[in-house]
Design an enzyme around this catalytic site. Structure first.
Site, PDB file in Angstrom:
ATOM      1  N   HIS A 195     -51.795  86.315 -78.656  1.00 44.60           N
ATOM      2  CA  HIS A 195     -52.219  85.206 -79.513  1.00 44.60           C
ATOM      3  C   HIS A 195     -52.905  85.656 -80.802  1.00 44.60           C
ATOM      4  O   HIS A 195     -53.063  84.865 -81.724  1.00 44.60           O
ATOM      5  CB  HIS A 195     -53.160  84.297 -78.710  1.00 44.60           C
ATOM      6  CG  HIS A 195     -53.402  82.956 -79.315  1.00 44.60           C
ATOM      7  ND1 HIS A 195     -54.574  82.627 -79.969  1.00 44.60           N
ATOM      8  CD2 HIS A 195     -52.618  81.854 -79.372  1.00 44.60           C
ATOM      9  CE1 HIS A 195     -54.505  81.375 -80.397  1.00 44.60           C
ATOM     10  NE2 HIS A 195     -53.328  80.884 -80.059  1.00 44.60           N
ATOM     11  N   TYR A 231     -55.458  84.704 -72.966  1.00 45.51           N
ATOM     12  CA  TYR A 231     -54.853  84.948 -74.279  1.00 45.51           C
ATOM     13  C   TYR A 231     -55.483  86.192 -74.904  1.00 45.51           C
ATOM     14  O   TYR A 231     -56.693  86.409 -74.797  1.00 45.51           O
ATOM     15  CB  TYR A 231     -55.112  83.775 -75.230  1.00 45.51           C
ATOM     16  CG  TYR A 231     -54.438  82.469 -74.892  1.00 45.51           C
ATOM     17  CD1 TYR A 231     -53.823  82.239 -73.664  1.00 45.51           C
ATOM     18  CD2 TYR A 231     -54.435  81.426 -75.821  1.00 45.51           C
ATOM     19  CE1 TYR A 231     -53.224  81.033 -73.372  1.00 45.51           C
ATOM     20  CE2 TYR A 231     -53.834  80.204 -75.535  1.00 45.51           C
ATOM     21  CZ  TYR A 231     -53.237  80.012 -74.308  1.00 45.51           C
ATOM     22  OH  TYR A 231     -52.647  78.808 -74.023  1.00 45.51           O
ATOM     23  N   ARG A 290     -59.254  73.485 -79.706  1.00 44.59           N
ATOM     24  CA  ARG A 290     -58.996  73.275 -78.273  1.00 44.59           C
ATOM     25  C   ARG A 290     -60.147  73.903 -77.496  1.00 44.59           C
ATOM     26  O   ARG A 290     -60.465  75.073 -77.693  1.00 44.59           O
ATOM     27  CB  ARG A 290     -57.685  73.933 -77.832  1.00 44.59           C
ATOM     28  CG  ARG A 290     -56.437  73.423 -78.529  1.00 44.59           C
ATOM     29  CD  ARG A 290     -55.180  74.008 -77.878  1.00 44.59           C
ATOM     30  NE  ARG A 290     -54.021  73.921 -78.744  1.00 44.59           N
ATOM     31  CZ  ARG A 290     -53.251  72.841 -78.884  1.00 44.59           C
ATOM     32  NH1 ARG A 290     -53.553  71.742 -78.221  1.00 44.59           N
ATOM     33  NH2 ARG A 290     -52.199  72.845 -79.687  1.00 44.59           N
ATOM     34  N   ASN A 339     -43.360  74.664 -71.080  1.00 45.36           N
ATOM     35  CA  ASN A 339     -42.979  74.930 -72.472  1.00 45.36           C
ATOM     36  C   ASN A 339     -41.810  74.049 -72.896  1.00 45.36           C
ATOM     37  O   ASN A 339     -41.802  73.469 -73.988  1.00 45.36           O
ATOM     38  CB  ASN A 339     -42.571  76.396 -72.637  1.00 45.36           C
ATOM     39  CG  ASN A 339     -43.734  77.354 -72.567  1.00 45.36           C
ATOM     40  OD1 ASN A 339     -44.895  76.953 -72.591  1.00 45.36           O
ATOM     41  ND2 ASN A 339     -43.436  78.638 -72.477  1.00 45.36           N
ATOM     42  N   ARG A 373     -52.369  68.852 -81.110  1.00 44.14           N
ATOM     43  CA  ARG A 373     -51.321  68.260 -80.274  1.00 44.14           C
ATOM     44  C   ARG A 373     -51.552  68.486 -78.779  1.00 44.14           C
ATOM     45  O   ARG A 373     -51.801  69.591 -78.331  1.00 44.14           O
ATOM     46  CB  ARG A 373     -49.955  68.807 -80.678  1.00 44.14           C
ATOM     47  CG  ARG A 373     -48.816  68.174 -79.870  1.00 44.14           C
ATOM     48  CD  ARG A 373     -47.464  68.585 -80.384  1.00 44.14           C
ATOM     49  NE  ARG A 373     -47.136  67.918 -81.626  1.00 44.14           N
ATOM     50  CZ  ARG A 373     -46.649  68.539 -82.701  1.00 44.14           C
ATOM     51  NH1 ARG A 373     -46.479  69.836 -82.692  1.00 44.14           N
ATOM     52  NH2 ARG A 373     -46.347  67.860 -83.783  1.00 44.14           N
ATOM     53  N   HIS A 385     -57.406  74.159 -88.169  1.00 46.55           N
ATOM     54  CA  HIS A 385     -57.014  75.091 -87.110  1.00 46.55           C
ATOM     55  C   HIS A 385     -57.871  76.355 -87.143  1.00 46.55           C
ATOM     56  O   HIS A 385     -57.748  77.221 -86.277  1.00 46.55           O
ATOM     57  CB  HIS A 385     -55.521  75.441 -87.297  1.00 46.55           C
ATOM     58  CG  HIS A 385     -54.917  76.239 -86.202  1.00 46.55           C
ATOM     59  ND1 HIS A 385     -54.516  77.553 -86.366  1.00 46.55           N
ATOM     60  CD2 HIS A 385     -54.643  75.933 -84.910  1.00 46.55           C
ATOM     61  CE1 HIS A 385     -54.009  78.008 -85.233  1.00 46.55           C
ATOM     62  NE2 HIS A 385     -54.076  77.050 -84.330  1.00 46.55           N
TER      63      HIS A 385
END
Length: 702
Positions: A606, A482, A389, A55, A419, A449
């Protein structure tokens, strides 16, 4: 209490806000607390140290790098919430980051390593090795390591090399006794520790013990074999973190894929934003040279008492976890979703009723089956999906390729600007195109997204549309780690909305009409502002205003101010914000009716859930969007309502259980600091564990 007009508070006051970067560091501190928590299994604590490091690497590569760019450009305007200039932010970040990394290394060295030793897992240095182990390691070095190494001499003809971002390096000071003049006797060599080699080398050990030595310890011990004819004076270990934020100029870019591929190559060589140096065997002469060559300042330098780059501990975890089951979390297996029951056919079940999926407590497999079955169904005409992703070996990608090869219309939006997944997504975009899919790369100047899939089927002469919407990615690997919601429906209005949404993404359509979806950057912020205003009105009329909002991060100032207004009006607001939170609760006359909690535990929280009491006619929305300015203005996001009454009750119960957590919850005070929620003798509630137990019970009851 509601303020009178004569008692107006300036909601722009910087004292009412947390700085975004410092709030993020507070989140990562909560991750570090999981490594310190002795109630967590030992190897899981090791993994949390690794996550903390990973992180922090990303934070420096993106957030710190961006602030440094602002300072270099002469930009010194304070940010719009806590009022800190870029320079002040960097100063405060450096103080906090140094403090946290010191705690991290202390936790690893003084608590986790000794506890591992008690279990027979021990790190050895070269000096600790027995004669047999030394012979083993020298042979290992000669055969497995030496051929891969490249010793680089530094002199007038060979300048200091450009070293890869996040690479671990050994600066070797050499002494040449053959030189007559003293100033010519000292030389410098650099050896990069190869990232492709195993960082942990396990040694011959007696019994069930697992003793290991670090790769850099081995290379350091044999540097004389790399620089023959010289005496090794010192070996200093160092690691550079570089600016890795991509600069993508989309104007005039004919081929975004090629532009991103070109920019990815530059990521390895950005300006240094952090220098980590191993405290052991440090040579001040080498340190002075690194300062000069890398152009770093004192606040950028982190001298650490232990191995550099503790992200490597994740590989140690993976190696040891199967051998020490008592040192990891007990296995919890995602269960069959309760809304599916024994049904084999997701589509037929979706015609009967909407399907809610709660991962990882309920399996992600039905989402994979949704795409895979659509690919195999001869009645399916088209599949459309957004991908942000995905996993390294994605079954969803494979299903999309099969569908295209079978002649179906397959449209996939692959977000190339996700990213640190850019390279992965470039690869998948090419592979999907080669299979015959129509691949689009997103919308100019926006990141897509949203998580949505549309399946169009013709059955008995009628067109049917099925839609999957989610709060998390189409990633079968992270779906096990998640917490997220998925929603499958055959409702006609949702099908029309999904069609309009994909037409907007792929064509020149302006904002389309939607029955149920709200879409950023068009109207998600406005939707939530209106919902909060409605709650204020209902509270003034009936006194029962209540909002629960669960998200990853909260940074959007207009929404924060609107929640302050709700609090001032007396509305009860409970916020579950795992990460960054710029809102400060509990401030008299501003936010005394707001509670902020963060749950950090085994699974990464999440899901994005937004609940409004609405005078008893409860409204619940799921979304791909956090309440961040970037999600409202710079991304294509989706928010959608839950219409089924039983489904709403289930989601509300999950929110209430999360708010009741007194094991993994930290609560924020009015100063922006976080503290563990005090148990006060009540029943221990770990919401994540409890949700898994409930999923098991639902399966047993079927």
């Amino acid at each position: 209490m509601e303020l009178s007009k004569g008692n107006i508070v300036n909601l722009n006051d910087t004292a009412y806000y947390n700085n975004r970067e410092l709030s993020w560091l507070a989140f990562n501190e909560r991750v570090l607390q999981e490594a310190q928590d002795e109630t967590n299994p030992l190897l899981e604590r090791l993994k949390f140290i690794s996550i903390f490091s990973s992180n922090l690497d990303e934070f420096f590569m993106v957030r710190v790098a961006g602030l440094k760019d602002q300072v270099s450009a002469g930009f010194n305007q304070p940010e719009n919430k806590a009022g800190l200039t870029p320079k002040k932010q960097l100063n405060k970040i450096a103080i906090k980051a140094h403090e946290l990394m010191t705690v991290q290394y202390g936790t690893f060295k003084n608590y986790v390593l000794p506890a591992l030793e008690l279990e027979g897992i021990e790190r050895l240095t070269f000096h600790d090795l027995t004669k047999e182990q030394r012979e083993f390691i020298e042979e290992y070095f000669d055969e497995q390591i030496f051929p891969v190494l490249t010793p680089v001499a530094i002199d007038a003809y060979r300048p200091f090399p450009m070293l890869l971002n996040k690479s671990l390096n050994l600066a070797t000071l050499l002494y040449d006794e053959k030189q007559v003049e003293e100033e010519n006797r000292t030389k410098l060599g650099i050896v990069q520790v190869p990232s492709l080699l195993e960082r942990f080398i396990f040694l011959p050990s007696e019994g069930q013990k697992h003793k290991f030595i670090l790769l850099e310890d081995v290379i350091s011990s044999f540097t004389h074999k790399l620089f023959t004819g010289y005496k090794v004076s010192s070996v200093t270990r160092f690691r550079i973190t570089r600016n890795a934020d991509l600069t993508i100029h989309e104007e005039g870019a004919r081929d975004l894929l090629k532009v991103i591929e070109k920019e990815l190559k530059k990521r390895k060589w950005g300006a240094a934003v952090r220098l980590e140096v191993g405290k052991e065997h440090i040579d001040e002469r080498v340190l002075a040279l690194l300062y000069e060559v890398l152009e770093v300042k004192d606040e950028d330098v982190y001298i650490m008492d232990g191995p550099l780059d503790l992200t490597c501990l994740f590989s140690l975890y993976k190696k040891l976890a199967p051998l020490y089951e008592h040192l990891v979390y007990p296995a919890l297996i995602p269960q069959r979703p309760q809304d599916l029951g024994d049904a084999e056919d997701v589509f037929e079940k979706a015609i009967e009723h909407d399907i809610l999926l709660h991962h990882p407590f309920e399996s992600f497999q039905p989402v994979v089956d949704f795409v895979r079955d659509a690919a195999d169904d001869p009645n399916v005409l088209a599949i459309k999906q957004t991908l942000y992703r995905v996993s390294g070996d994605s079954p969803i990608i494979q299903a999309l390729k099969i569908a295209a090869e079978k002649g179906k219309q397959v449209t996939v939006l692959v977000e190339l600007k996700a990213r640190f997944d850019e390279e992965n997504n470039v690869h998948w975009a090419k592979e999907l195109e080669q299979a015959g899919c129509h691949v689009i790369y997103g919308v100019s100047h926006l990141k897509t997204h949203s998580k949505i899939t549309l399946v169009v089927r013709r059955k008995n002469g009628k067109i049917e549309r099925f839609v999957h919407l989610g709060t998390g990615n189409y990633n079968d690997a992270t779906a096990k780690l998640y917490t997220d919601f998925g929603y499958i429906t055959s409702r006609k209005d949702f099908g029309v909305d999904a069609t309009n949404f994909f037409n907007y993404l792929s064509g020149y359509t302006t904002k389309p009409h939607f029955h149920h979806l709200s879409v950023a950057p068009f109207d998600i912020r406005e939707q939530f502002m209106d919902l909060i205003d409605e709650e204020i009105r209902y509270h003034r009329q009936y006194g029962n205003g209540y909002i629960i909002a669960k998200m990853n991060s909260l940074t959007d100032k207009p929404l924060i101010k609107k929640m302050y207004e709700a609090s001032q009006a007396g509305v009860k607001v409970e916020l579950i914000v795992r990460g960054t939170c710029c809102l400060r609760p509990g401030i008299p006359n501003v936010s005394e009716n707001i509670r902020v909690v963060s749950v950090v535990g085994r699974y990464l929280e999440h899901s994005r859930i937004y609940y409004f009491h609405h005078n008893g006619e409860e409204k619940i929305y799921l979304s791909s969007a956090d309440w961040m300015t970037r999600n409202m203005e710079k991304r294509v996001e989706i928010s959608f309502p839950i219409l089924d009454i039983e489904m709403k009750a289930r989601i509300k119960a999950i929110l209430q259980l999360t708010l009741a957590d007194n094991v993994k919850t930290r609560e924020q005070n009015k100063d922006g600091d976080y503290y563990y929620v005090i148990n006060s003798g009540a029943e221990e509630i770990d919401s994540q564990v409890k949700l898994f137990k409930m999923a098991y019970q639902n399966t047993d009851a079927e």
